[in-house]
Design a protein around this motif. Structure first.
Motif, mmCIF file in Angstrom:
data_model
loop_
_atom_site.group_PDB
_atom_site.id
_atom_site.type_symbol
_atom_site.label_atom_id
_atom_site.label_comp_id
_atom_site.label_asym_id
_atom_site.label_seq_id
_atom_site.Cartn_x
_atom_site.Cartn_y
_atom_site.Cartn_z
ATOM 1 N N ASP A 87 -13.423 15.845 -7.437
ATOM 2 C CA ASP A 87 -13.322 16.630 -6.208
ATOM 3 C C ASP A 87 -13.762 15.912 -4.939
ATOM 4 O O ASP A 87 -13.171 16.119 -3.881
ATOM 5 C CB ASP A 87 -14.088 17.940 -6.374
ATOM 6 N N SER A 366 -18.690 20.137 -14.890
ATOM 7 C CA SER A 366 -18.704 20.597 -13.501
ATOM 8 C C SER A 366 -17.827 19.772 -12.569
ATOM 9 O O SER A 366 -17.682 20.115 -11.390
ATOM 10 C CB SER A 366 -20.146 20.563 -12.976
ATOM 11 N N TYR A 367 -17.238 18.697 -13.060
ATOM 12 C CA TYR A 367 -16.647 17.717 -12.145
ATOM 13 C C TYR A 367 -15.247 18.054 -11.663
ATOM 14 O O TYR A 367 -14.867 17.698 -10.559
ATOM 15 C CB TYR A 367 -16.658 16.323 -12.785
ATOM 16 N N SER A 371 -16.801 22.206 -8.739
ATOM 17 C CA SER A 371 -17.834 21.857 -7.757
ATOM 18 C C SER A 371 -17.260 21.726 -6.341
ATOM 19 O O SER A 371 -17.821 21.039 -5.494
ATOM 20 C CB SER A 371 -18.552 20.561 -8.160
ATOM 21 N N ARG A 372 -16.144 22.404 -6.095
ATOM 22 C CA ARG A 372 -15.518 22.310 -4.772
ATOM 23 C C ARG A 372 -16.236 23.154 -3.726
ATOM 24 O O ARG A 372 -16.004 22.979 -2.539
ATOM 25 C CB ARG A 372 -14.043 22.716 -4.869
ATOM 26 N N ASN A 377 -23.181 25.153 -5.424
ATOM 27 C CA ASN A 377 -22.387 24.063 -5.985
ATOM 28 C C ASN A 377 -22.699 23.927 -7.473
ATOM 29 O O ASN A 377 -23.856 23.844 -7.866
ATOM 30 C CB ASN A 377 -22.718 22.760 -5.242
ATOM 31 N N ASN A 378 -21.666 23.916 -8.296
ATOM 32 C CA ASN A 378 -21.854 23.932 -9.745
ATOM 33 C C ASN A 378 -22.645 22.737 -10.262
ATOM 34 O O ASN A 378 -23.559 22.880 -11.084
ATOM 35 C CB ASN A 378 -20.494 24.012 -10.437
ATOM 36 N N GLU A 379 -22.328 21.550 -9.778
ATOM 37 C CA GLU A 379 -23.040 20.357 -10.225
ATOM 38 C C GLU A 379 -24.519 20.430 -9.843
ATOM 39 O O GLU A 379 -25.406 20.182 -10.664
ATOM 40 C CB GLU A 379 -22.384 19.107 -9.618
ATOM 41 N N ASN A 380 -24.787 20.774 -8.586
ATOM 42 C CA ASN A 380 -26.184 20.867 -8.139
ATOM 43 C C ASN A 380 -26.944 21.958 -8.883
ATOM 44 O O ASN A 380 -28.137 21.807 -9.187
ATOM 45 C CB ASN A 380 -26.243 21.125 -6.632
ATOM 46 N N ASP A 381 -26.264 23.075 -9.182
ATOM 47 C CA ASP A 381 -26.904 24.146 -9.957
ATOM 48 C C ASP A 381 -27.310 23.652 -11.343
ATOM 49 O O ASP A 381 -28.398 23.971 -11.834
ATOM 50 C CB ASP A 381 -25.960 25.346 -10.107
ATOM 51 N N LEU A 407 -21.298 30.480 -9.909
ATOM 52 C CA LEU A 407 -19.903 30.069 -10.041
ATOM 53 C C LEU A 407 -18.976 31.252 -9.781
ATOM 54 O O LEU A 407 -17.977 31.137 -9.059
ATOM 55 C CB LEU A 407 -19.654 29.491 -11.439
#
Length: 417
Positions: A87, A366-367, A371-372, A377-381, A407
């Protein structure tokens, strides 16, 4: 003495010829690779292309996105942009910061799976050349395994039993990882053992379609499995940063290190005498192992670069077997994605590569797409809650619930789930 008069036109032509050398600057977050690029990779390219000079100009990994964005907006970014997968790079292409590479001849050396991390959602346009993937697993100190009479584990029960034995001995740290920086907790913890539990691509794609959720099934079980690591982490692990953990393991003070294959080269440099081995994510509840074979790094062309032709020449070389062999051995643990023949000499890197034939394959959940959203943000979560689970400040269920709620707050297929 006779004076020789050289016509001005000849001098001007000579000056022009001497000025033909083009300088390309590479932006990257791999600041630990600076020496390798400077001493090995760039000289090999410049030997074949003496008319092009290349400068590798990295930023700190955690600061790269912000630094790159600022440079692109200011018009000061380099000609070649090292691309994170999915993303973030798609965002740069959509903003017209990266050029389409569809006409690049070297692109034919990559299959659709390799290109997916750096292509538009419809797969029609690729904007970064895939360079390498990394594989998640565990690195261990072979001498300490021998000293303590340990066997390489293949199941969770064996893994935890081995760590218990190390802890009871009291001489070494069983599992070397800290939670201060958070990202390791998710990347080398949750995303390492998780794909086995959520059935790899089935689970990952289920999150995208809305068929799977973070607070149930394999994704919840992964938080539960991660929580079982807590008793075996080093004393004071909550204050242990990533470089601290690397140092601790390199000094022989710990036995098992949850790893990405990129750590191989780091340990080779930090302690050449350290005898290390590797084993893949262990089986949990009888499930076959699934490795996180994650597309990690690509390279694209800054749309504002004034050296487009030279940049294309460099990327075509990156797509070659010469680059693949050089890169795989200069940076053991980074595995080229080009469909070209290359050999890996490092025995631990060979071990990681072997798992592709033994286990299923997926990449970090999450990638792609998820994570848009900037906040949440999914990755940070996942970084946040994985660290909290290991710290004992959040239960696995609470972690799954938080990630799922955030999410579902913005991602339509997950709304109401």
């Amino acid at each position: 003495m006779k004076r020789i008069l050289i016509p001005l036109s000849v001098l001007l032509l000579a000056g022009a010829a001497g000025a033909q050398k083009t300088t390309l600057t590479i932006e990257s977050w791999r600041n630990d690779d600076l020496k390798t690029w400077r001493d090995s990779i760039i000289p090999a390219f410049e030997k074949q292309h003496p008319d092009i000079h290349v400068v590798f100009s990295p930023s700190a990994p955690a600061e790269y996105n912000a630094v790159l964005d600022a440079k692109l907006k200011a018009g000061t970014a380099g000609d070649l942009i090292t691309c994170r997968p999915f993303d973030k790079s798609l965002e740069l292409y959509t903003a017209k910061r990266l050029t389409s590479l569809n006409s690049l001849s070297g692109l034919k050396n990559f299959d659709d799976v390799a290109k997916a991390a750096w292509s538009t959602d419809d797969g029609k346009t690729t904007f970064c050349i895939p360079m390498a993937s990394v594989i998640h697993g565990f690195i261990y100190n072979k001498a300490l395994f021998k000293e303590l009479g340990l066997n390489v584990p293949t199941t969770e029960a064996q893994f935890l039993a081995g760590l218990t034995k190390i802890k009871q001995g009291g001489k070494y740290e069983p599992l070397v990882m800290g939670t201060k920086d958070q990202w390791e907790s998710a990347t080398m913890g949750y995303q390492n053992i998780g794909p086995t539990l959520w059935n790899g691509e089935t689970g990952r794609k289920g999150l995208i379609s809305g068929a799977a959720q973070y607070n149930k099934g394999g994704f919840l079980q992964a938080f539960q499995a991660l929580s079982r690591w807590t008793p075996f982490l080093p004393r004071g692990y909550q204050a242990l940063a990533y470089p601290d953990a690397q140092n601790m393991f390199a000094q022989g003070r710990g036995v098992v290190y949850p790893a990405g294959s990129w750590d191989i080269g780091t340990f080779r440099q930090m302690n050449p005498k350290l005898d290390i081995g590797a084993f893949p994510p262990y089986s949990i509840d009888g499930k076959k192992c699934v490795i996180d074979d994650h597309p990690d790094i690509g390279m694209g062309i800054n749309a504002a670069s004034k050296n487009q032709a030279a940049a294309q020449t460099f990327l075509n070389w990156v797509a070659s077997d010469a680059f693949a062999t050089l890169y795989a051995n200069a940076l053991p643990g980074f595995f080229p994605l080009a469909n070209v023949k290359y050999t890996v000499k490092d025995p631990v890197a060979q071990e990681f590569l072997k798992w592709r034939g033994q286990c299923g394959k997926s990449f970090r959940s999450s990638y792609q797409i998820l994570s848009r959203n900037a906040n949440p943000n999914n990755e940070n979560d996942l970084w946040n809650v994985s660290a909290q689970v290991l710290n004992g400040s959040m239960t696995p269920q609470a972690a799954g619930d938080m990630v799922q709620k955030n999410l579902a707050s913005w991602y339509a297929p997950q709304k109401g789930k």
